[in-house]
Motif scaffolding. Structure first.
Motif, PDB file in Angstrom:
ATOM      1  N   VAL A 235       0.853  -1.192   0.000  1.00 22.07           N
ATOM      2  CA  VAL A 235       0.000   0.000   0.000  1.00 22.07           C
ATOM      3  C   VAL A 235       0.887   1.240   0.000  1.00 22.07           C
ATOM      4  O   VAL A 235       1.635   1.476   0.948  1.00 22.07           O
ATOM      5  CB  VAL A 235      -0.932   0.008   1.226  1.00 22.07           C
ATOM      6  CG1 VAL A 235      -1.881   1.197   1.158  1.00 22.07           C
ATOM      7  CG2 VAL A 235      -1.708  -1.294   1.320  1.00 22.07           C
ATOM      8  N   SER A 242       0.580  -5.970   2.610  1.00 18.39           N
ATOM      9  CA  SER A 242      -0.630  -6.665   3.014  1.00 18.39           C
ATOM     10  C   SER A 242      -0.463  -8.136   2.673  1.00 18.39           C
ATOM     11  O   SER A 242      -0.069  -8.483   1.562  1.00 18.39           O
ATOM     12  CB  SER A 242      -1.833  -6.075   2.274  1.00 18.39           C
ATOM     13  OG  SER A 242      -2.988  -6.830   2.544  1.00 18.39           O
ATOM     14  N   THR A 244      -2.271 -11.987   2.717  1.00 13.84           N
ATOM     15  CA  THR A 244      -3.524 -12.720   2.783  1.00 13.84           C
ATOM     16  C   THR A 244      -3.236 -14.197   3.010  1.00 13.84           C
ATOM     17  O   THR A 244      -2.456 -14.779   2.270  1.00 13.84           O
ATOM     18  CB  THR A 244      -4.295 -12.526   1.462  1.00 13.84           C
ATOM     19  OG1 THR A 244      -4.631 -11.143   1.333  1.00 13.84           O
ATOM     20  CG2 THR A 244      -5.560 -13.345   1.427  1.00 13.84           C
ATOM     21  N   MET A 273      -4.830   2.522   0.827  1.00 16.29           N
ATOM     22  CA  MET A 273      -5.298   1.467   1.730  1.00 16.29           C
ATOM     23  C   MET A 273      -6.749   1.064   1.415  1.00 16.29           C
ATOM     24  O   MET A 273      -7.082  -0.116   1.439  1.00 16.29           O
ATOM     25  CB  MET A 273      -5.181   1.998   3.167  1.00 16.29           C
ATOM     26  CG  MET A 273      -5.587   1.022   4.221  1.00 16.29           C
ATOM     27  SD  MET A 273      -4.994   1.503   5.862  1.00 16.29           S
ATOM     28  CE  MET A 273      -6.074   2.865   6.264  1.00 16.29           C
ATOM     29  N   LEU A 276      -7.946  -1.816  -0.849  1.00 19.37           N
ATOM     30  CA  LEU A 276      -8.033  -3.188  -0.358  1.00 19.37           C
ATOM     31  C   LEU A 276      -9.472  -3.614  -0.084  1.00 19.37           C
ATOM     32  O   LEU A 276      -9.774  -4.802  -0.085  1.00 19.37           O
ATOM     33  CB  LEU A 276      -7.204  -3.348   0.923  1.00 19.37           C
ATOM     34  CG  LEU A 276      -5.686  -3.250   0.759  1.00 19.37           C
ATOM     35  CD1 LEU A 276      -5.019  -3.224   2.125  1.00 19.37           C
ATOM     36  CD2 LEU A 276      -5.146  -4.415  -0.065  1.00 19.37           C
ATOM     37  N   LEU A 280      -9.311  -7.280  -1.478  1.00 20.68           N
ATOM     38  CA  LEU A 280      -9.256  -8.430  -0.567  1.00 20.68           C
ATOM     39  C   LEU A 280     -10.419  -9.405  -0.764  1.00 20.68           C
ATOM     40  O   LEU A 280     -10.190 -10.605  -0.877  1.00 20.68           O
ATOM     41  CB  LEU A 280      -9.163  -7.972   0.899  1.00 20.68           C
ATOM     42  CG  LEU A 280      -7.933  -7.146   1.294  1.00 20.68           C
ATOM     43  CD1 LEU A 280      -7.991  -6.770   2.778  1.00 20.68           C
ATOM     44  CD2 LEU A 280      -6.638  -7.893   1.003  1.00 20.68           C
ATOM     45  N   ASN A 296      -6.209 -11.189   6.811  1.00 24.32           N
ATOM     46  CA  ASN A 296      -5.692 -10.184   5.888  1.00 24.32           C
ATOM     47  C   ASN A 296      -4.982  -9.149   6.733  1.00 24.32           C
ATOM     48  O   ASN A 296      -5.616  -8.310   7.374  1.00 24.32           O
ATOM     49  CB  ASN A 296      -6.826  -9.544   5.094  1.00 24.32           C
ATOM     50  CG  ASN A 296      -7.309 -10.458   3.983  1.00 24.32           C
ATOM     51  OD1 ASN A 296      -6.649 -10.602   2.959  1.00 24.32           O
ATOM     52  ND2 ASN A 296      -8.446 -11.100   4.188  1.00 24.32           N
ATOM     53  N   SER A 297      -3.649  -9.235   6.769  1.00 27.65           N
ATOM     54  CA  SER A 297      -2.885  -8.424   7.712  1.00 27.65           C
ATOM     55  C   SER A 297      -2.019  -7.410   6.989  1.00 27.65           C
ATOM     56  O   SER A 297      -1.453  -7.708   5.941  1.00 27.65           O
ATOM     57  CB  SER A 297      -1.972  -9.319   8.553  1.00 27.65           C
ATOM     58  OG  SER A 297      -2.703 -10.399   9.075  1.00 27.65           O
ATOM     59  N   MET A 298      -1.923  -6.217   7.583  1.00 31.01           N
ATOM     60  CA  MET A 298      -1.035  -5.184   7.055  1.00 31.01           C
ATOM     61  C   MET A 298       0.101  -4.968   8.045  1.00 31.01           C
ATOM     62  O   MET A 298      -0.130  -4.921   9.254  1.00 31.01           O
ATOM     63  CB  MET A 298      -1.780  -3.877   6.855  1.00 31.01           C
ATOM     64  CG  MET A 298      -2.738  -3.915   5.674  1.00 31.01           C
ATOM     65  SD  MET A 298      -3.396  -2.272   5.303  1.00 31.01           S
ATOM     66  CE  MET A 298      -4.499  -2.054   6.657  1.00 31.01           C
TER      67      MET A 298
ATOM     68  N   TYR B 178     -11.505   0.849   7.153  1.00 34.82           N
ATOM     69  CA  TYR B 178     -10.317   1.678   6.857  1.00 34.82           C
ATOM     70  C   TYR B 178     -10.538   3.122   7.292  1.00 34.82           C
ATOM     71  O   TYR B 178      -9.630   3.775   7.812  1.00 34.82           O
ATOM     72  CB  TYR B 178      -9.967   1.604   5.362  1.00 34.82           C
ATOM     73  CG  TYR B 178      -9.512   0.221   4.934  1.00 34.82           C
ATOM     74  CD1 TYR B 178      -8.322  -0.316   5.416  1.00 34.82           C
ATOM     75  CD2 TYR B 178     -10.277  -0.549   4.079  1.00 34.82           C
ATOM     76  CE1 TYR B 178      -7.912  -1.584   5.053  1.00 34.82           C
ATOM     77  CE2 TYR B 178      -9.868  -1.829   3.704  1.00 34.82           C
ATOM     78  CZ  TYR B 178      -8.686  -2.334   4.197  1.00 34.82           C
ATOM     79  OH  TYR B 178      -8.289  -3.583   3.844  1.00 34.82           O
ATOM     80  N   SER B 194      -4.934  -6.210  11.315  1.00 34.58           N
ATOM     81  CA  SER B 194      -5.404  -7.433  10.664  1.00 34.58           C
ATOM     82  C   SER B 194      -6.921  -7.540  10.686  1.00 34.58           C
ATOM     83  O   SER B 194      -7.569  -7.201  11.671  1.00 34.58           O
ATOM     84  CB  SER B 194      -4.792  -8.661  11.345  1.00 34.58           C
ATOM     85  OG  SER B 194      -5.024  -9.805  10.559  1.00 34.58           O
TER      86      SER B 194
END
Lengths: 495, 225
Positions: A235, A242, A244, A273, A276, A280, A296-298, B178, B194
């Protein structure tokens, strides 16, 4: 028969490149000859093909169900395509902002032009920390740059933590499908490799088998000096990668060890961002038929002030490795939009029959056939563009609307343009002449029937000039009367 | 020349040739309006009731245990009941208004991640109890961050993750998630964020679903209010 195909191929090469022939005869393999022998082997195993097709259908069916929960799946795909399109067209700016943001929060960013530079950098980081044990979560880019053998050559232990990857690692083979690496294996084979390599009791229960890996891996996460992961997206505006995944292995890999290295292709960057929120769900739905993948981690840096845990060091390795070569192709750069969901493999009639190992590439299936010639050389991998029925199922299913099957045609064209045989060009010129002149065409019909009559006694014999074709297929005999003639006879001449 | 300059140079050179119009029309004709695209995605729900319905429906599909309780008192009772049934002896949590009120007293000896107890100690815990940043009705997801929810490991290392949430934390969709992150943290977003959608899972063996591949085998959401 296997061997014959092999030697035929070498013969062709001998005529053109004596030096190359010498080399290949030593190795006895080129990507094409290997492809031919591997596909011959994989396609005769009907049981395995049926099993694989049933599994791939399963993903398709599940996806169909989830698609209907979208407000408008087609429009969502268009938005996803537009996001990635914008990213590719502004790649330089976005990468800079991505890297600046990351660095501002203490991340070290490495820009690697090729696989070697990436591997060298990672080796250096590992050496600096006196690394002995490395835990990895799934990352196709590291397969592409052959990272594991390089780390192992320095005496480091590398363990793949994704269950499917771990299984193929134990079996010392390549992933079969870049999303489902061990989908070709039934439980008995998995139990057997665990028994052989880990000394565990045999089991036919997938849950028991999974728990064997879980228990082993728990120790590995805690002991590892370094965790290496991939990234599904980068991002740009927040400076975050990110990831997955379903199993939680990537979260553990990126949380517990003191150092985390993420390896990502430069094309993974996206502008914002919020993008996503479209990408995602599409990634989860398109490949595996899930609403959302479980995690789904950033990650935007090492542990920050005020945070209780996380690695002390975070490195992001940006890998070009010929992606800019694909970017330079104004017709095919959209292939860089790929989010590696695997949907095109699941629907591909070729993949369903020859399986992933036959491709001999890091990325299998239609997307692999499109990009591999750009990444590894057009002439060596042009045969992949021909292993397609051009049915277009891949293009239809692609969540970011890559023009996959037309790209296969473009690769064929470019391969011929770059280095077509004189004979091939001559034949096609004649063919074009005949097809664009009705009189010539009609005349040639008679010739064809005559030719077929003369040829038929030779069919399948050693002297058969069409042996390459007829050894695996039957040549249809020409119809006794053409459609044109039948029409004239039945309609009394008003053609 | 640095690797960075080399790559950026190649990118500039490559993009000097504009994309072929045919490919552009075939493949790049969408509009990049992510906010507008919310309408194309699975619905989240206009009202809190609808969101709750969606979240509950997805929780069932995802095998997430959703415990609805009217107030803090009831939440405490339900945690006590879980401790009894599951025989928790080692509980990990983190300090936060909600967790302080609900977790304190569950056990004489609690592991708080704020004290940085180390990986091994956390690994020995049977349960990790954390708060969340938000719940996402559209996908049945739980939004956690390293900063606000007890760190990176608390919600993934112990075999059971219990999430404490209040009804007003139910957001319609990912997009709102977000937005919420930007509003809460501005420019200094946590280093770890997450979206957790169901317990850890795998289908790598014959496509058969197994929960608890590497992360938690069980995921419980205690929703208050």
């Amino acid at each position: 028969m296997n061997k014959k195909t092999h030697s035929d191929e070498l013969l062709v090469i001998k005529v053109r490149h004596p030096a190359l022939h010498f080399l290949t005869s030593l190795l006895m393999t080129t990507p094409l000859s290997k492809f031919k022998s591997d596909t011959t082997e994989s396609t005769v195993d009907v049981d395995h093909r049926l099993w694989m097709q049933a599994a791939l259908h399963g993903y398709e069916d599940k996806r169909g169900g989830v698609e209907t929960t979208f407000g408008d799946f087609e429009e969502a795909k268009k938005t996803a395509a537009a996001i990635k399109w914008e990213a590719i067209e502004n790649l330089g700016t976005l990468l800079e902002s991505f890297s600046d943001k990351l660095e501002s929060r203490g991340t070290k960013v490495c820009w690697a032009s090729n696989g070697k530079e990436a591997v060298d950098y990672i080796l250096q980081v590992c050496r600096d920390h006196g690394t002995q044990k490395i835990i990895k979560s799934k990352c196709m880019t590291t397969e592409e740059i052959h990272l594991n053998p390089a780390l192992q050559a320095e005496g480091m232990e590398v363990v793949e933590s994704d269950l499917g990857e771990f299984i193929v690692q134990l079996r010392e083979e390549e992933p079969f499908h870049f999303v489902f690496p061990a989908m070709h294996l039934k439980r008995d084979k998995i139990s057997a490799i665990f028994e052989e390599k880990l000394g565990t009791e045999p089991s036919s229960d997938p849950e028991e088998l999974t728990m064997i890996a879980r228990n082993l891996m728990r120790r590995k996460y805690c002991e590892a000096d370094i965790g290496i992961s991939g990234a599904n997206f980068g991002v740009a505006d927040t400076g975050m990668i990110s990831i997955t995944e379903n199993e939680g292995n990537a979260r553990l890999t990126t949380s517990l060890p003191k150092v985390h290295i993420a390896v990502m292709g430069i094309e993974k960057v996206i502008p914002n961002m919020e993008d996503l929120s479209v990408l995602l769900p599409l990634l989860g739905t398109a490949g595996a038929g899930q609403w959302m993948t479980a995690y789904n981690s950033m990650i935007g840096g090492p542990r920050q002030p005020g945070e209780v845990d996380g690695p002390e060091e975070f490195h992001v390795v940006l890998v070009d490795n010929h992606r800019t070569r694909l970017l330079a192709d104004p017709e095919q750069r959209d292939a860089l939009r790929c989010i590696r969901c695997g949907a095109c493999l699941n629907v591909c009639p070729i993949f369903k029959n020859i399986g992933g190992h036959s491709y001999g590439t890091t990325y299998q299936g239609p997307i692999g056939s499109v990009i591999t010639p750009h990444l590894r050389g057009l002439q060596s991998y042009k045969h992949l563009s021909y292993s397609s029925s051009l049915c277009g199922a891949c293009t239809d299913t692609c969540p970011v609307k890559i023009d996959l099957h037309h790209h296969l045609l473009r690769n064929r064209r470019d391969a011929v343009r770059e280095k077509g045989g004189r004979m091939e060009r001559f034949c096609f010129r004649q063919f074009a002449q005949v097809m664009s002149h009705p009189k010539l065409y009609r005349g040639s019909e008679g010739l064809m029937r005559l030719g077929a009559k003369l040829w038929s006694p030779l069919e399948g014999k050693k002297a058969d000039p069409l042996k390459a074709w007829t050894s695996t297929r039957t040549l249809p005999s020409p119809a006794p009367k053409s459609f044109h003639r039948q029409w004239r006879e039945q309609r009394g001449g008003d053609s | 020349m640095s690797g960075k300059q080399a790559i950026l140079g190649r990118i500039r050179e490559a993009l000097a040739h504009p994309s072929h119009p045919e490919v552009r029309t075939l493949a790049g004709n969408g509009e990049r309006d992510v906010e507008k695209a919310r309408a194309f995605m699975p619905p989240g729900g206009e009202t809190v009731e609808e969101r709750l319905q969606n979240f509950a429906r997805l929780s069932e599909v995802l095998k997430v245990e959703l415990v609805l309780v009217p107030d803090l008192e009831a939440a405490k009772e339900s945690l006590n009941a879980m401790r009894e049934v599951e025989g928790w002896t080692r509980i990990a949590s983190h300090h936060h208004d909600l967790s302080d009120r609900l977790v304190t007293g569950l056990q004489p000896d609690l592991l708080w991640t704020d004290d940085q107890p180390g990986i091994d100690a956390l690994e020995r815990c049977e349960v990790g109890i954390s708060v969340c940043e938000a719940l996402i009705a559209q996908t049945g997801s739980i939004l956690v961050t390293g900063k606000g929810c007890g760190g990176r490991a608390l919600s993934v290392l112990p075999p059971h993750h219990v999430v404490l949430a209040t009804r007003d934390q139910l957001l319609p969709d990912l997009y709102a998630g977000y937005e919420h992150l930007r509003k809460t943290y501005g420019d200094s977003l946590p280093s770890f964020i997450s979206f957790i959608t169901g317990a850890s899972r795998t289908g790598d063996i014959e496509r058969i679903l197994v929960l608890g591949a590497h992360g938690p085998k069980r995921l419980t959401v205690v929703l208050i209010g």
